[in-house]
Enzyme design. Structure first.
Site, mmCIF file in Angstrom:
data_model
loop_
_atom_site.group_PDB
_atom_site.id
_atom_site.type_symbol
_atom_site.label_atom_id
_atom_site.label_comp_id
_atom_site.label_asym_id
_atom_site.label_seq_id
_atom_site.Cartn_x
_atom_site.Cartn_y
_atom_site.Cartn_z
ATOM 1 N N ASP A 61 0.815 -1.222 0.000
ATOM 2 C CA ASP A 61 0.000 0.000 0.000
ATOM 3 C C ASP A 61 0.849 1.272 0.000
ATOM 4 O OD1 ASP A 61 -2.316 -1.496 -0.002
ATOM 5 O OD2 ASP A 61 -2.483 -1.499 2.189
ATOM 6 N N LYS A 84 -5.625 -2.091 -7.333
ATOM 7 C CA LYS A 84 -5.965 -1.497 -6.033
ATOM 8 C C LYS A 84 -7.119 -0.505 -6.240
ATOM 9 C CE LYS A 84 -3.126 -3.846 -3.575
ATOM 10 N NZ LYS A 84 -3.669 -4.808 -2.602
HETATM 11 C C1 S3P Z 1 -5.120 -5.726 3.230
HETATM 12 C C2 S3P Z 1 -4.343 -6.425 2.346
HETATM 13 C C3 S3P Z 1 -3.725 -5.833 1.149
HETATM 14 C C4 S3P Z 1 -3.761 -4.304 1.183
HETATM 15 C C5 S3P Z 1 -5.068 -3.770 1.677
HETATM 16 C C6 S3P Z 1 -5.382 -4.285 3.068
HETATM 17 C C7 S3P Z 1 -5.706 -6.424 4.384
HETATM 18 O O1 S3P Z 1 -4.432 -6.274 0.009
HETATM 19 O O2 S3P Z 1 -3.486 -3.776 -0.092
HETATM 20 O O3 S3P Z 1 -5.046 -2.351 1.727
HETATM 21 O O4 S3P Z 1 -6.175 -5.768 5.328
HETATM 22 O O5 S3P Z 1 -5.680 -7.670 4.388
HETATM 23 P P1 S3P Z 1 -4.032 -7.661 -0.699
HETATM 24 O O6 S3P Z 1 -3.892 -8.658 0.352
HETATM 25 O O7 S3P Z 1 -5.155 -7.982 -1.649
HETATM 26 O O8 S3P Z 1 -2.750 -7.374 -1.419
#
Ligand code: S3P
Length: 439
Positions: free
Chosen positions: A319, A346
């Site tokens: 992120d 995203k």
């Molecule tokens: C998150 C996982 C991440 C991240 C998101 C929050 C989470 O996504 O980008 O902002 O809380 O599990 P991904 O696991 O799909 O990469």
């Protein structure tokens, strides 16, 4: 309809003082979810009162859980137990939040009733097959719209069984979704990840007394257990602290302390990457809060250098790339990112939108299919379209610290999804930002 928000940021200045950014978004979502599914009363402090977490809380209220708050980060949730949720009267709106939608899908497939998950324009474009396929393999009946997009229509009353899943993408959301579904499945549900991703679900399940087995890259739960309520102290979000880590690094004479920042080893890619770029970061007084490591971070301005970002850091900083690209734009030399295709799915296509914005501010930024190449240079002023992506909006706001002219960032309303009060807090420590609210 809520009003449009733009940031008008004057160039220059420095960041000084002490800040505590709001609570961690990932941990806040999970505390609401597990608190609602637990037996007993869960007391949360430091909860992020951002719109994404409020979507999750709203969903659980619609599913019959009672909660008091949130008020100044305090939330009291009266859990209904794993089998105590009630059918919602209407579709559950997850707003802008991919985490809320994907994790809720894992919970809802285990219920006796039907449900539907919907989202805003951005969320409605995001891929959901990554959860609907493995949930289907567990016995769930879950329908997506065309192309595997939301809404998700989930049929209740299905018998789930555990699976042993090799996850094709390094995604904590997919892993968490399947572990949550695993609570409702017969037998063992295992997920093997291709690279380490954030482990807040595993940690918090254990905190709620649920056994989670981790063997290398494989994590497993047995269905049929119970969650016991507990108290949770949510650390400040390292993803939100990132804007200040970068801002203070690029603005000459900055010296700032970020307080009580979560530094879970699966989240500290940004610290590792900035250090490789030569950033002056000091971790002060490392300690533990509610099963998660936290620290204060002192950041002082320095001359950054361009680097080739190690691919193993990508999931650990997933992120933080919009802000890291601003750091790269201010660094001496070239920064190369590869292995980051996930950035394209995203809240916006973060590779395309950041490359466009950086070019607009006079930086040589070249997209590649799975990354970007940025030549450090001198940022100019200009007008940026954030495409409604909160992290892009905050990143370009910080870019003004090192720009030669004012930076206007359009479409910043969604900053409230993860960082309500960002502009005010940033202004308090030295960013010359004015918020313009339109119609
Ligand atoms: C998150 C996982 C991440 C991240 C998101 C929050 C989470 O996504 O980008 O902002 O809380 O599990 P991904 O696991 O799909 O990469």
């Amino acid at each position: 309809m809520s009003k449009n928000v733009d940031y008008i940021v004057q160039p220059g200045g420095k960041l000084t003082g002490r800040v505590r950014v709001p609570g961690d978004k990932s941990i806040s979502h999970r505390s609401v979810m597990l608190g609602a599914l637990a037996e007993g009363t869960t007391r949360v402090t430091g909860l992020l009162e951002g719109e994404d977490v409020l979507s999750t809380l709203g969903a659980f209220r619609a599913l019959g859980a009672r909660a008091e708050g949130p008020d100044h980060g305090k939330l009291v949730i009266h859990g209904v137990g794993l089998h105590g949720l009630k059918a919602p009267k209407q579709a559950l709106d997850m707003g802008n939040s991919g985490t809320a939608m994907r994790l809720m899908a894992g919970i809802l497939v285990g219920q006796a009733f039907d449900s539907e998950l919907i989202g805003d324009e951005s969320l409605s474009k995001r891929p959901m097959k990554r959860v609907s396929d493995p949930l289907g393999a567990m016995g769930a009946a879950i329908a997506t719209a065309e192309g595997g997009r939301p809404p998700l229509r989930i049929a209740g009353g299905r018998k789930l069984h555990g699976i042993d899943y090799q996850m094709p993408v390094a995604s904590a959301q997919v892993k968490s979704c399947l572990l949550l579904a695993g609570l409702y499945a017969e037998g063992e549900t295992s997920v093997t990840e291709p690279a380490p991703t954030r482990d807040h679900t595993e940690r918090m399940l254990r905190g709620f007394g649920y056994a989670v087995k981790t063997q290398g890259a494989r994590v497993s739960v047995q269905g049929g257990g119970r969650l016991k309520a507990c108290d949770i102290d949510v650390p400040a979000d390292v993803s939100s602290a990132t804007f200040f880590l970068v801002g203070a690094s690029i603005a000459p004479d900055s010296d700032i302390v970020l307080e009580h920042v979560g530094i879970n080893p699966t989240r500290i890619g940004v610290i590792n990457i900035l250090k490789l770029m030569g950033a002056n970061l000091e971790l002060l007084n490392p300690r533990e809060a509610g099963g998660e490591p936290v620290t204060d971070i002192r950041v002082r301005a320095t001359n950054l250098r361009g680097i080739r970002i190690p691919e193993d850091q990508v999931p650990l900083a997933i992120d933080e790339f919009p802000a890291l690209f601003i750091a790269a734009a201010c660094a001496q030399g070239e920064t190369v990112l590869t292995g980051a295709h996930e950035l394209r799915v995203k809240e916006s296509d973060r590779i395309a939108v950041m490359a466009q914005g950086l070019k607009h501010l006079g930086i040589d930024a070249r997209e590649t299919p799975d990354g970007i190449v940025i030549q450090g240079g001198r940022l100019q002023g200009g007008e940026i379209d954030s495409h409604g992506d909160h992290r892009i909006a905050m990143s370009f706001a910080m870019a003004a610290l090192a720009a030669s002219g004012p930076v206007t960032v359009r479409d910043c309303k969604n900053v409230d999804t993860s960082f309500p009060g960002f502009a005010e807090l940033a202004a308090h420590v030295g960013l010359a930002v004015k918020v313009q609210r339109g119609k």
